[in-house]
Motif scaffolding. Structure first.
Motif, PDB file in Angstrom:
ATOM      1  N   PRO B  63       0.815  -1.215   0.000  1.00 40.91           N
ATOM      2  CA  PRO B  63       0.000   0.000   0.000  1.00 40.91           C
ATOM      3  C   PRO B  63       0.849   1.267   0.000  1.00 40.91           C
ATOM      4  CG  PRO B  63       0.010  -0.970   2.177  1.00 40.91           C
ATOM      5  CD  PRO B  63       0.764  -1.919   1.289  1.00 40.91           C
ATOM      6  N   TYR B  64       0.262   2.358  -0.494  1.00 41.70           N
ATOM      7  CA  TYR B  64       0.909   3.673  -0.534  1.00 41.70           C
ATOM      8  C   TYR B  64       0.312   4.582   0.537  1.00 41.70           C
ATOM      9  CZ  TYR B  64       3.450   2.609  -4.803  1.00 41.70           C
ATOM     10  OH  TYR B  64       4.331   2.067  -5.710  1.00 41.70           O
ATOM     11  N   LEU B  65       1.114   5.532   0.975  1.00 42.28           N
ATOM     12  CA  LEU B  65       0.648   6.547   1.913  1.00 42.28           C
ATOM     13  C   LEU B  65       0.170   7.771   1.136  1.00 42.28           C
ATOM     14  CD1 LEU B  65       3.456   6.331   4.630  1.00 42.28           C
ATOM     15  CD2 LEU B  65       1.101   5.458   4.764  1.00 42.28           C
ATOM     16  N   PHE B  66      -0.829   8.463   1.713  1.00 39.92           N
ATOM     17  CA  PHE B  66      -1.387   9.657   1.064  1.00 39.92           C
ATOM     18  C   PHE B  66      -1.228  10.863   1.967  1.00 39.92           C
ATOM     19  CE2 PHE B  66      -3.124   6.155  -1.175  1.00 39.92           C
ATOM     20  CZ  PHE B  66      -3.297   6.600  -2.469  1.00 39.92           C
ATOM     21  N   PRO B  67      -1.117  12.077   1.392  1.00 44.56           N
ATOM     22  CA  PRO B  67      -1.015  12.329  -0.043  1.00 44.56           C
ATOM     23  C   PRO B  67       0.222  11.666  -0.637  1.00 44.56           C
ATOM     24  CG  PRO B  67      -0.641  14.345   1.200  1.00 44.56           C
ATOM     25  CD  PRO B  67      -1.052  13.316   2.180  1.00 44.56           C
ATOM     26  N   PRO B 130      -2.177  -0.024  -4.241  1.00 47.57           N
ATOM     27  CA  PRO B 130      -3.151  -0.338  -3.191  1.00 47.57           C
ATOM     28  C   PRO B 130      -3.195   0.816  -2.180  1.00 47.57           C
ATOM     29  CG  PRO B 130      -1.695  -2.204  -3.583  1.00 47.57           C
ATOM     30  CD  PRO B 130      -1.108  -1.026  -4.308  1.00 47.57           C
ATOM     31  N   ILE B 131      -4.315   0.912  -1.490  1.00 43.10           N
ATOM     32  CA  ILE B 131      -4.504   2.013  -0.550  1.00 43.10           C
ATOM     33  C   ILE B 131      -4.422   1.556   0.899  1.00 43.10           C
ATOM     34  CG2 ILE B 131      -6.177   3.737   0.254  1.00 43.10           C
ATOM     35  CD1 ILE B 131      -7.163   3.946  -2.646  1.00 43.10           C
ATOM     36  N   GLU B 132      -5.078   0.464   1.193  1.00 45.24           N
ATOM     37  CA  GLU B 132      -5.264   0.118   2.604  1.00 45.24           C
ATOM     38  C   GLU B 132      -4.382  -1.012   3.094  1.00 45.24           C
ATOM     39  OE1 GLU B 132      -9.400  -0.745   3.020  1.00 45.24           O
ATOM     40  OE2 GLU B 132      -9.996   1.335   2.713  1.00 45.24           O
ATOM     41  N   GLU B 133      -3.976  -1.885   2.178  1.00 46.16           N
ATOM     42  CA  GLU B 133      -3.365  -3.137   2.629  1.00 46.16           C
ATOM     43  C   GLU B 133      -2.538  -3.719   1.495  1.00 46.16           C
ATOM     44  OE1 GLU B 133      -7.035  -5.321   3.353  1.00 46.16           O
ATOM     45  OE2 GLU B 133      -6.981  -6.155   1.323  1.00 46.16           O
ATOM     46  N   VAL B 134      -1.668  -4.647   1.849  1.00 48.83           N
ATOM     47  CA  VAL B 134      -1.025  -5.443   0.812  1.00 48.83           C
ATOM     48  C   VAL B 134      -2.137  -6.188   0.077  1.00 48.83           C
ATOM     49  CG1 VAL B 134       0.537  -7.362   0.331  1.00 48.83           C
ATOM     50  CG2 VAL B 134       1.104  -5.705   2.124  1.00 48.83           C
ATOM     51  N   GLN B 135      -2.114  -6.108  -1.248  1.00 45.17           N
ATOM     52  CA  GLN B 135      -3.256  -6.608  -2.011  1.00 45.17           C
ATOM     53  C   GLN B 135      -2.772  -7.366  -3.243  1.00 45.17           C
ATOM     54  OE1 GLN B 135      -5.898  -3.415  -3.163  1.00 45.17           O
ATOM     55  NE2 GLN B 135      -7.693  -4.752  -3.177  1.00 45.17           N
ATOM     56  N   ASP B 136      -3.397  -8.501  -3.500  1.00 47.40           N
ATOM     57  CA  ASP B 136      -3.102  -9.280  -4.698  1.00 47.40           C
ATOM     58  C   ASP B 136      -4.083  -8.928  -5.813  1.00 47.40           C
ATOM     59  OD1 ASP B 136      -1.082 -10.566  -3.365  1.00 47.40           O
ATOM     60  OD2 ASP B 136      -2.142 -12.463  -3.137  1.00 47.40           O
TER      61      ASP B 136
END
Lengths: 167, 167
Positions: B63-67, B130-136
């Protein structure tokens, strides 16, 4: 039903190899991408679709009760067909070899959480069979205009049991 | 960063149409299959991959941090590229029109739960975010031998905010 009972086994790459590919993060090439923020598990399956007419669909499938009466298998002459579950529940995978008299004795597999499959073109297989819940799948297959469905109805149904089910 | 700030909007089929297809169960043809036990949401995306070299991969993204500072976009001359999330968390989709000077001002979208996208061949887009979590994700793209990656680095990064973020 003696002689018509089939017990499903956990899905493995080796056991499924004659029928298609298992789509998961095990057992293949993978490498980091995007500056290390992601990892590519490369080419777990390749499509074999005539005329390049590959489409991406969503199938929403209702769950089946077990033991399950399997009366029908089908195959698609114009393309491989991949099913990737969009939630983590397992589903049932049924395949059969082709014989001069049509499909042979089916084999049944239960996926591990997160595994998908790609059926080889023209390989006998059962319909989409979720086990626990209504489940969505991304389905990658032939989207052209030719008739792409052949069905085979068994004279007597097979009875499929999940692993560990008491009979 | 004034002038370089971009607020992401909810992903819609109309807003995304110049860049590719939205893969979900809304807004297209669907019909019952398998004796009514399943429903096919047909051809939400079509692949456009040269040489018929379509492969199915899994990408695992952190996941990435925002901004988020967007410094880079990329495009793939040999094929469309579809991303279908294998869990229900949303992810960020960034695209940009092509101009004589390279990619224009990016547009950013946040998916609804369960939506995927297919980027048109040779369309500028951000990496998997991804925004919230490690995602497949299941990723459907070109698997041939030709070089299929062009990258563009912005002179100044763009700053991407999620909808409703306080600044």
């Amino acid at each position: 039903m003696t002689g018509r009972k089939i017990v499903a086994h956990p899905l493995t790459r080796e056991g499924f190899a004659p029928f298609g590919a298992v789509i998961d993060k095990e057992g293949g090439e993978s490498y980091p991408i995007n500056g290390g923020k992601a990892r590519r598990f490369h080419a777990r399956a390749k499509t074999d679709v005539l005329d390049g007419a590959v489409v991406l669909n969503i199938f929403e499938g209702a769950p089946y009760l077990f033991p399950l009466k399997l009366e029908l298998v089908e195959r698609h002459p114009h393309g491989s067909q991949a099913f990737m579950p969009l939630t983590l529940a397992p589903f049932l995978v049924v395949v059969a070899e082709d014989t001069p008299d049509g499909p042979g004795e089916p084999r049944a597999f239960v996926t591990h959480s997160g595994q998908g499959v790609s059926y080889n073109r023209n390989t006998w297989h059962g319909v989409l069979m979720p086990i626990e819940e209504v489940q969505d799948f991304l389905v990658v297959d032939y989207g052209g205009d030719q008739k792409n469905l052949e069905e085979f109805r068994f004279e007597q149904p097979w009875e499929i049991h999940l692993p560990g089910m008491t009979v």
